[in-house]
Design a protein around this motif. Sequence first.
Motif, short mmCIF file in Angstrom:
data_model
loop_
_atom_site.label_atom_id
_atom_site.label_comp_id
_atom_site.label_asym_id
_atom_site.label_seq_id
_atom_site.Cartn_x
_atom_site.Cartn_y
_atom_site.Cartn_z
N GLY A 108 -60.59 -37.11 12.70
CA GLY A 108 -61.70 -37.79 13.36
C GLY A 108 -61.96 -39.19 12.87
O GLY A 108 -62.92 -39.83 13.30
N ALA A 109 -61.13 -39.73 11.97
CA ALA A 109 -61.33 -41.10 11.51
C ALA A 109 -61.25 -42.07 12.69
O ALA A 109 -61.96 -43.06 12.75
CB ALA A 109 -60.30 -41.47 10.44
N VAL A 110 -60.37 -41.77 13.65
CA VAL A 110 -60.26 -42.53 14.88
C VAL A 110 -60.19 -41.51 16.01
O VAL A 110 -59.38 -40.60 15.97
CB VAL A 110 -59.00 -43.42 14.88
CG1 VAL A 110 -58.85 -44.13 16.20
CG2 VAL A 110 -59.06 -44.42 13.76
N THR A 111 -61.03 -41.66 17.01
CA THR A 111 -61.08 -40.69 18.10
C THR A 111 -61.28 -41.40 19.43
O THR A 111 -62.03 -42.36 19.50
CB THR A 111 -62.26 -39.71 17.90
OG1 THR A 111 -62.20 -39.17 16.60
CG2 THR A 111 -62.21 -38.58 18.92
N THR A 112 -60.62 -40.90 20.45
CA THR A 112 -60.87 -41.34 21.81
C THR A 112 -60.61 -40.14 22.72
O THR A 112 -60.15 -39.12 22.26
CB THR A 112 -60.00 -42.56 22.21
OG1 THR A 112 -60.43 -43.04 23.47
CG2 THR A 112 -58.54 -42.21 22.27
N GLY A 113 -60.93 -40.28 23.98
CA GLY A 113 -60.73 -39.15 24.87
C GLY A 113 -60.92 -39.54 26.32
O GLY A 113 -61.26 -40.67 26.64
N LEU A 114 -60.69 -38.57 27.18
CA LEU A 114 -60.79 -38.74 28.62
C LEU A 114 -61.49 -37.52 29.18
O LEU A 114 -61.10 -36.40 28.91
CB LEU A 114 -59.38 -38.86 29.22
CG LEU A 114 -59.24 -38.86 30.73
CD1 LEU A 114 -59.91 -40.08 31.33
CD2 LEU A 114 -57.77 -38.83 31.10
N ASP A 133 -63.60 -42.15 26.83
CA ASP A 133 -64.51 -42.26 25.69
C ASP A 133 -64.29 -43.58 24.96
O ASP A 133 -63.18 -44.09 24.88
CB ASP A 133 -64.27 -41.12 24.69
CG ASP A 133 -64.53 -39.75 25.27
OD1 ASP A 133 -65.25 -39.66 26.28
OD2 ASP A 133 -64.01 -38.77 24.72
N GLU A 134 -65.37 -44.07 24.39
CA GLU A 134 -65.27 -45.26 23.56
C GLU A 134 -64.44 -44.91 22.33
O GLU A 134 -64.55 -43.82 21.77
CB GLU A 134 -66.67 -45.68 23.12
CG GLU A 134 -66.72 -46.92 22.29
CD GLU A 134 -68.14 -47.27 21.87
OE1 GLU A 134 -68.29 -47.85 20.80
OE2 GLU A 134 -69.07 -46.95 22.62
N LEU A 135 -63.57 -45.82 21.93
CA LEU A 135 -62.76 -45.62 20.75
C LEU A 135 -63.66 -45.69 19.54
O LEU A 135 -64.31 -46.70 19.30
CB LEU A 135 -61.67 -46.69 20.69
CG LEU A 135 -60.60 -46.55 19.64
CD1 LEU A 135 -59.85 -45.23 19.78
CD2 LEU A 135 -59.62 -47.70 19.75
N LYS A 136 -63.75 -44.58 18.79
CA LYS A 136 -64.66 -44.51 17.65
C LYS A 136 -63.88 -44.40 16.35
O LYS A 136 -62.77 -43.89 16.34
CB LYS A 136 -65.58 -43.29 17.78
CG LYS A 136 -66.53 -43.37 18.95
CD LYS A 136 -67.43 -42.17 18.97
CE LYS A 136 -66.82 -41.16 19.90
NZ LYS A 136 -67.56 -39.98 20.13
N GLY A 137 -64.50 -44.82 15.28
CA GLY A 137 -63.92 -44.67 13.96
C GLY A 137 -63.54 -46.01 13.37
O GLY A 137 -63.71 -47.06 13.98
N HIS A 138 -63.03 -45.95 12.14
CA HIS A 138 -62.65 -47.20 11.47
C HIS A 138 -61.16 -47.46 11.71
O HIS A 138 -60.40 -46.55 12.02
CB HIS A 138 -62.95 -47.11 9.97
CG HIS A 138 -62.10 -46.10 9.26
ND1 HIS A 138 -62.35 -44.74 9.33
CD2 HIS A 138 -61.00 -46.25 8.50
CE1 HIS A 138 -61.44 -44.10 8.62
NE2 HIS A 138 -60.62 -44.98 8.11
N ASP A 139 -60.77 -48.72 11.60
CA ASP A 139 -59.38 -49.13 11.73
C ASP A 139 -58.81 -48.72 13.08
O ASP A 139 -57.82 -48.01 13.17
CB ASP A 139 -58.54 -48.55 10.59
CG ASP A 139 -57.19 -49.24 10.47
OD1 ASP A 139 -57.03 -50.34 11.03
OD2 ASP A 139 -56.30 -48.66 9.84
N THR A 140 -59.45 -49.17 14.16
CA THR A 140 -59.02 -48.79 15.50
C THR A 140 -57.96 -49.74 16.07
O THR A 140 -57.51 -49.54 17.19
CB THR A 140 -60.21 -48.75 16.47
OG1 THR A 140 -60.82 -50.04 16.49
CG2 THR A 140 -61.21 -47.71 16.06
N GLU A 141 -57.57 -50.73 15.31
CA GLU A 141 -56.59 -51.69 15.79
C GLU A 141 -55.30 -50.99 16.17
O GLU A 141 -54.81 -50.12 15.45
CB GLU A 141 -56.30 -52.73 14.70
CG GLU A 141 -55.34 -53.80 15.14
CD GLU A 141 -55.02 -54.78 14.03
OE1 GLU A 141 -54.02 -55.49 14.16
OE2 GLU A 141 -55.77 -54.82 13.04
#
Length: 171
Positions: A108-114, A133-141
Amino acid sequence: MMRKITVIAALLLLAGCGKALELVNQTRVVAAPREEVFKKMFGDGTDTGLPLVTNGGSTKLYELVVEKGDPEWSAVVPKQRPDAYKIKYAVAMEIPREMHILYSIDDGAVTTGLKFTLEELAPDKTRVVFHVDELKGHDTEGLAVNTAKLHAIAYEALKKLKDFDEVKEPA
């Protein structure tokens, strides 16, 4: 000559806008019962390609966790996150109301969805809404590639609705 090239480029741009507008709109209303629409888009919910974790009647959760060292690891790890150690794909289905695909890296450090929601407006009229879904979490680059993939999945699912008549909603 330049004018012809400009006209052709403009026509190609306009032809591609229909697909883009369909995704921007995020809503489609078709003349079909909700169960038929869900079945057309996602089958009966049993063929996700992922292991079934829970089944509470019409609610199903499928989940696949791939950890560093697994044979499939090189195929699923994002090139932008070589330090990742776990990727999780989950599909939650509330048949025939909604379907949610989740993608997360490192617990869950980086999460997205549809998410697709199917709203029954009448016995033979269904509104299909999708939301990335909005891209959540740290280091999403670098995960924009995965967001683009979610849009591609959404487009393919919406394309399956072409068999049904589209209903125009009053403004």
